[in-house]
Design a protein around this motif. Structure first.
Motif, PDB file in Angstrom:
ATOM      1  N   ILE A  21       0.852  -1.185   0.000  1.00 41.80           N
ATOM      2  CA  ILE A  21       0.000   0.000   0.000  1.00 41.80           C
ATOM      3  C   ILE A  21       0.891   1.239   0.000  1.00 41.80           C
ATOM      4  O   ILE A  21       1.805   1.358   0.816  1.00 41.80           O
ATOM      5  CB  ILE A  21      -0.925   0.035   1.237  1.00 41.80           C
ATOM      6  N   VAL A  22       0.627   2.134  -0.948  1.00 43.61           N
ATOM      7  CA  VAL A  22       1.384   3.379  -1.040  1.00 43.61           C
ATOM      8  C   VAL A  22       0.441   4.538  -0.728  1.00 43.61           C
ATOM      9  O   VAL A  22      -0.702   4.568  -1.204  1.00 43.61           O
ATOM     10  CB  VAL A  22       1.995   3.552  -2.446  1.00 43.61           C
ATOM     11  N   VAL A  23       0.913   5.473   0.059  1.00 42.54           N
ATOM     12  CA  VAL A  23       0.141   6.671   0.402  1.00 42.54           C
ATOM     13  C   VAL A  23       0.861   7.875  -0.187  1.00 42.54           C
ATOM     14  O   VAL A  23       2.049   8.084   0.072  1.00 42.54           O
ATOM     15  CB  VAL A  23       0.002   6.823   1.930  1.00 42.54           C
ATOM     16  N   ALA A  24       0.143   8.638  -1.006  1.00 42.37           N
ATOM     17  CA  ALA A  24       0.708   9.843  -1.629  1.00 42.37           C
ATOM     18  C   ALA A  24       0.072  11.075  -0.997  1.00 42.37           C
ATOM     19  O   ALA A  24      -1.155  11.200  -0.957  1.00 42.37           O
ATOM     20  CB  ALA A  24       0.435   9.824  -3.132  1.00 42.37           C
ATOM     21  N   HIS A  25       0.901  11.972  -0.499  1.00 42.78           N
ATOM     22  CA  HIS A  25       0.424  13.186   0.173  1.00 42.78           C
ATOM     23  C   HIS A  25       0.607  14.393  -0.736  1.00 42.78           C
ATOM     24  O   HIS A  25       1.693  14.605  -1.281  1.00 42.78           O
ATOM     25  CB  HIS A  25       1.188  13.417   1.479  1.00 42.78           C
ATOM     26  N   GLY A  26      -0.447  15.185  -0.902  1.00 42.65           N
ATOM     27  CA  GLY A  26      -0.366  16.403  -1.694  1.00 42.65           C
ATOM     28  C   GLY A  26      -0.097  17.614  -0.836  1.00 42.65           C
ATOM     29  O   GLY A  26      -0.333  17.610   0.375  1.00 42.65           O
ATOM     30  N   ARG A  27       0.394  18.666  -1.476  1.00 46.13           N
ATOM     31  CA  ARG A  27       0.695  19.901  -0.737  1.00 46.13           C
ATOM     32  C   ARG A  27      -0.561  20.551  -0.170  1.00 46.13           C
ATOM     33  O   ARG A  27      -0.496  21.338   0.762  1.00 46.13           O
ATOM     34  CB  ARG A  27       1.414  20.896  -1.654  1.00 46.13           C
ATOM     35  N   GLY A  32      -3.766  10.335  -1.398  1.00 43.60           N
ATOM     36  CA  GLY A  32      -4.152   9.311  -2.360  1.00 43.60           C
ATOM     37  C   GLY A  32      -3.641   7.951  -1.918  1.00 43.60           C
ATOM     38  O   GLY A  32      -2.559   7.839  -1.328  1.00 43.60           O
ATOM     39  N   TYR A  33      -4.425   6.909  -2.187  1.00 38.58           N
ATOM     40  CA  TYR A  33      -4.056   5.558  -1.773  1.00 38.58           C
ATOM     41  C   TYR A  33      -3.907   4.656  -2.991  1.00 38.58           C
ATOM     42  O   TYR A  33      -4.753   4.656  -3.894  1.00 38.58           O
ATOM     43  CB  TYR A  33      -5.120   4.976  -0.838  1.00 38.58           C
ATOM     44  N   GLY A  34      -2.829   3.883  -3.011  1.00 36.84           N
ATOM     45  CA  GLY A  34      -2.573   2.948  -4.102  1.00 36.84           C
ATOM     46  C   GLY A  34      -2.223   1.578  -3.580  1.00 36.84           C
ATOM     47  O   GLY A  34      -1.858   1.419  -2.401  1.00 36.84           O
ATOM     48  N   MET A  92       2.395   2.723  -6.755  1.00 40.60           N
ATOM     49  CA  MET A  92       2.719   4.140  -6.859  1.00 40.60           C
ATOM     50  C   MET A  92       1.716   4.865  -7.756  1.00 40.60           C
ATOM     51  O   MET A  92       1.194   5.924  -7.400  1.00 40.60           O
ATOM     52  CB  MET A  92       4.139   4.317  -7.417  1.00 40.60           C
ATOM     53  N   GLU A  93       1.459   4.291  -8.934  1.00 40.38           N
ATOM     54  CA  GLU A  93       0.606   4.967  -9.909  1.00 40.38           C
ATOM     55  C   GLU A  93      -0.818   5.142  -9.401  1.00 40.38           C
ATOM     56  O   GLU A  93      -1.409   6.219  -9.557  1.00 40.38           O
ATOM     57  CB  GLU A  93       0.605   4.181 -11.220  1.00 40.38           C
ATOM     58  N   THR A  94      -1.382   4.109  -8.807  1.00 40.49           N
ATOM     59  CA  THR A  94      -2.763   4.229  -8.340  1.00 40.49           C
ATOM     60  C   THR A  94      -2.868   5.253  -7.207  1.00 40.49           C
ATOM     61  O   THR A  94      -3.871   5.978  -7.108  1.00 40.49           O
ATOM     62  CB  THR A  94      -3.323   2.865  -7.903  1.00 40.49           C
ATOM     63  N   ALA A  95      -1.836   5.347  -6.370  1.00 41.88           N
ATOM     64  CA  ALA A  95      -1.838   6.378  -5.324  1.00 41.88           C
ATOM     65  C   ALA A  95      -1.780   7.772  -5.940  1.00 41.88           C
ATOM     66  O   ALA A  95      -2.492   8.690  -5.508  1.00 41.88           O
ATOM     67  CB  ALA A  95      -0.660   6.167  -4.378  1.00 41.88           C
ATOM     68  N   VAL A  96      -0.950   7.935  -6.967  1.00 41.23           N
ATOM     69  CA  VAL A  96      -0.813   9.240  -7.620  1.00 41.23           C
ATOM     70  C   VAL A  96      -2.098   9.610  -8.353  1.00 41.23           C
ATOM     71  O   VAL A  96      -2.558  10.756  -8.300  1.00 41.23           O
ATOM     72  CB  VAL A  96       0.398   9.222  -8.578  1.00 41.23           C
ATOM     73  N   LEU A  97      -2.712   8.650  -9.063  1.00 41.65           N
ATOM     74  CA  LEU A  97      -3.974   8.930  -9.754  1.00 41.65           C
ATOM     75  C   LEU A  97      -5.063   9.339  -8.760  1.00 41.65           C
ATOM     76  O   LEU A  97      -5.834  10.278  -9.027  1.00 41.65           O
ATOM     77  CB  LEU A  97      -4.424   7.702 -10.548  1.00 41.65           C
ATOM     78  N   ASP A  98      -5.129   8.637  -7.644  1.00 39.96           N
ATOM     79  CA  ASP A  98      -6.122   8.976  -6.628  1.00 39.96           C
ATOM     80  C   ASP A  98      -5.883  10.387  -6.101  1.00 39.96           C
ATOM     81  O   ASP A  98      -6.816  11.194  -5.946  1.00 39.96           O
ATOM     82  CB  ASP A  98      -6.044   7.955  -5.492  1.00 39.96           C
ATOM     83  N   LEU A  99      -4.618  10.720  -5.852  1.00 39.74           N
ATOM     84  CA  LEU A  99      -4.279  12.049  -5.349  1.00 39.74           C
ATOM     85  C   LEU A  99      -4.561  13.132  -6.388  1.00 39.74           C
ATOM     86  O   LEU A  99      -5.146  14.175  -6.070  1.00 39.74           O
ATOM     87  CB  LEU A  99      -2.809  12.088  -4.928  1.00 39.74           C
ATOM     88  N   LEU A 100      -4.148  12.896  -7.640  1.00 39.63           N
ATOM     89  CA  LEU A 100      -4.389  13.884  -8.693  1.00 39.63           C
ATOM     90  C   LEU A 100      -5.882  14.148  -8.863  1.00 39.63           C
ATOM     91  O   LEU A 100      -6.306  15.289  -9.046  1.00 39.63           O
ATOM     92  CB  LEU A 100      -3.788  13.410 -10.015  1.00 39.63           C
ATOM     93  N   MET A 259      -0.011  -5.772 -14.771  1.00 39.42           N
ATOM     94  CA  MET A 259       0.307  -4.980 -15.950  1.00 39.42           C
ATOM     95  C   MET A 259       1.148  -3.748 -15.624  1.00 39.42           C
ATOM     96  O   MET A 259       1.705  -3.123 -16.519  1.00 39.42           O
ATOM     97  CB  MET A 259      -0.983  -4.526 -16.644  1.00 39.42           C
ATOM     98  N   GLY A 260       1.217  -3.369 -14.361  1.00 41.23           N
ATOM     99  CA  GLY A 260       1.981  -2.180 -14.001  1.00 41.23           C
ATOM    100  C   GLY A 260       1.149  -0.926 -13.916  1.00 41.23           C
ATOM    101  O   GLY A 260       1.617   0.175 -14.220  1.00 41.23           O
ATOM    102  N   GLY A 261      -0.118  -1.077 -13.486  1.00 39.45           N
ATOM    103  CA  GLY A 261      -0.949   0.085 -13.256  1.00 39.45           C
ATOM    104  C   GLY A 261      -2.072   0.245 -14.251  1.00 39.45           C
ATOM    105  O   GLY A 261      -2.212  -0.514 -15.217  1.00 39.45           O
TER     106      GLY A 261
END
Length: 372
Positions: A21-27, A32-34, A92-100, A259-261
């Protein structure tokens, strides 16, 4: 996370799952969670090797990605590295997509120019290589619920498989659609053909019967038995579809983590649709609601080339899901999206269950690290 029952197939047996599980934090304070599913027997990855990949590339991703366009550019520039670490990058990608999506107040579908999922999806019943009483009980439960589409994991033992597929040989079962998954059981087409010829019923498709990548052997099986072959581990890149010049013989199984995201999955899915090859949107055993939600984007994009869907087991299989809501199909195998809170909201529209316990990779015990 522990399963509610032991899951067995030809490549592995497990009582619990370790996902990344990856957690992406925005400014702006958004999160976002991946999720990725490192499986050594699928992509050669482990939780620890995936963690090392993230440590190596996180700073670059953070510095260069600000929207969907720059994310696509980053993926293209790092294609070889992602090829070797698809589950790690998927997290990583799914966390970033969720955050974006949350930052830009758009759904992931809006970001990727895919129609929003608005209707319902029907999922397959999946029966593992359980002991016969458990298999019979699970089969009966699915039948009572009204499932029409079944996938059965083969063991390779003729007697064992005959007894399990025998449940599909009754007159009452003639309306059911059956496919089987061999998980690379046999070395030659002749072995596979002899095994299937001894079964009480003939499935409409068999998944990964031979060693990964043996397309000519799979083609022989399809031609001799008159069934379709589902490619899973044997097809992970869009360019590999060029080898499938007889689309009526093939189905591809797309699992977002393998598939890699999402973006790379969409690339393969669109090429399959263009070539008139059927698509199953599959899952890794033990996916949480994060990857179940990501798969919906892919299912929507495939449209009428979607042969079957696997996943959305949620707490049908896991003792506890990570997400609120827990994405799981209903009594008859349907996931009705208008009943899922957050669908159509920004990002993936999911929140992490506050009761969820995430264990940092560096804090795992030596035994857990060895098992991974």
């Amino acid at each position: 996370m522990p399963f509610k029952t032991v899951i067995r197939h030809a490549s592995a047996s497990r009582r619990r799952v370790s996902n990344l599980i990856v957690v992406a934090h925005g400014r702006d304070g958004q999160t976002g969670y991946g999720e990725g599913c490192p499986r050594e027997y699928v992509t050669g990855e482990t939780v620890l090797s995936s963690s090392r990949f993230i440590d190596q590339y996180a700073d670059s991703l953070i510095a260069q990605v600000t929207d969907a366009r720059s994310l696509r550019a980053w993926i293209e520039a790092h294609r070889s590295a992602i090829d070797a670490n698809p589950a790690a990058f998927c997290a990583m990608e799914t966390a970033v997509l969720d955050l974006l999506g949350k930052t830009q107040k758009q759904s992931v579908e809006d970001l990727l120019e895919v129609d929003r999922p608005e209707n319902q999806f029907q999922y397959s019943a999946v029966l593992a290589d359980w002991p016969l009483p458990v298999f019979w009980w699970q089969h009966s439960r699915y039948r009572v619920r009204g499932f029409q589409d079944f996938k059965v994991k083969l063991s390779g033992d003729v007697r064992r498989d005959r007894r399990r597929l025998g449940f599909f040989s009754s007159r009452a079962s003639h309306r059911l659609r059956l496919r089987v998954d061999a998980n690379n059981l046999w070395k030659s087409p002749d072995e596979c053909q002899a095994h299937l010829n001894s079964m009480p019923v003939t499935p409409f498709a068999i998944e990964e019967p031979l060693r990964s990548g043996d397309l000519e052997g799979c083609r022989q099986i399809a031609n001799v038995l008159g069934i379709k072959v589902v490619l899973d581990e044997s097809l992970v890149r869009a360019r590999q579809l060029e080898s499938l010049d007889d689309p009526e013989r093939w189905i591809i199984n797309l699992r977002v983590s393998k598939m890699g995201g999402v973006i790379r999955s969409l690339e393969v899915a669109r090429e399959a649709v263009r070539r008139d090859v059927g698509v199953i949107v599959g899952c890794h055993v033990g996916e949480t609601g994060i990857l179940s939600r990501a798969a919906l984007t892919l299912m929507q994009a495939v449209g009428d080339r979607l042969v079957a869907a696997e996943g959305a087991f949620g707490t049908q299989l896991l003792r506890r899901d990570l997400t609120l809501p827990s994405l799981r199909f209903d009594w008859s195998g349907r996931l009705e999206l208008n009943r899922v809170a957050g669908m159509g909201a920004s990002g993936f529209g999911l929140s992490l269950d506050p009761r969820a316990e995430l264990i940092p990779v560096e804090h795992r015990t030596a035994a857990e690290r060895e098992q991974s």
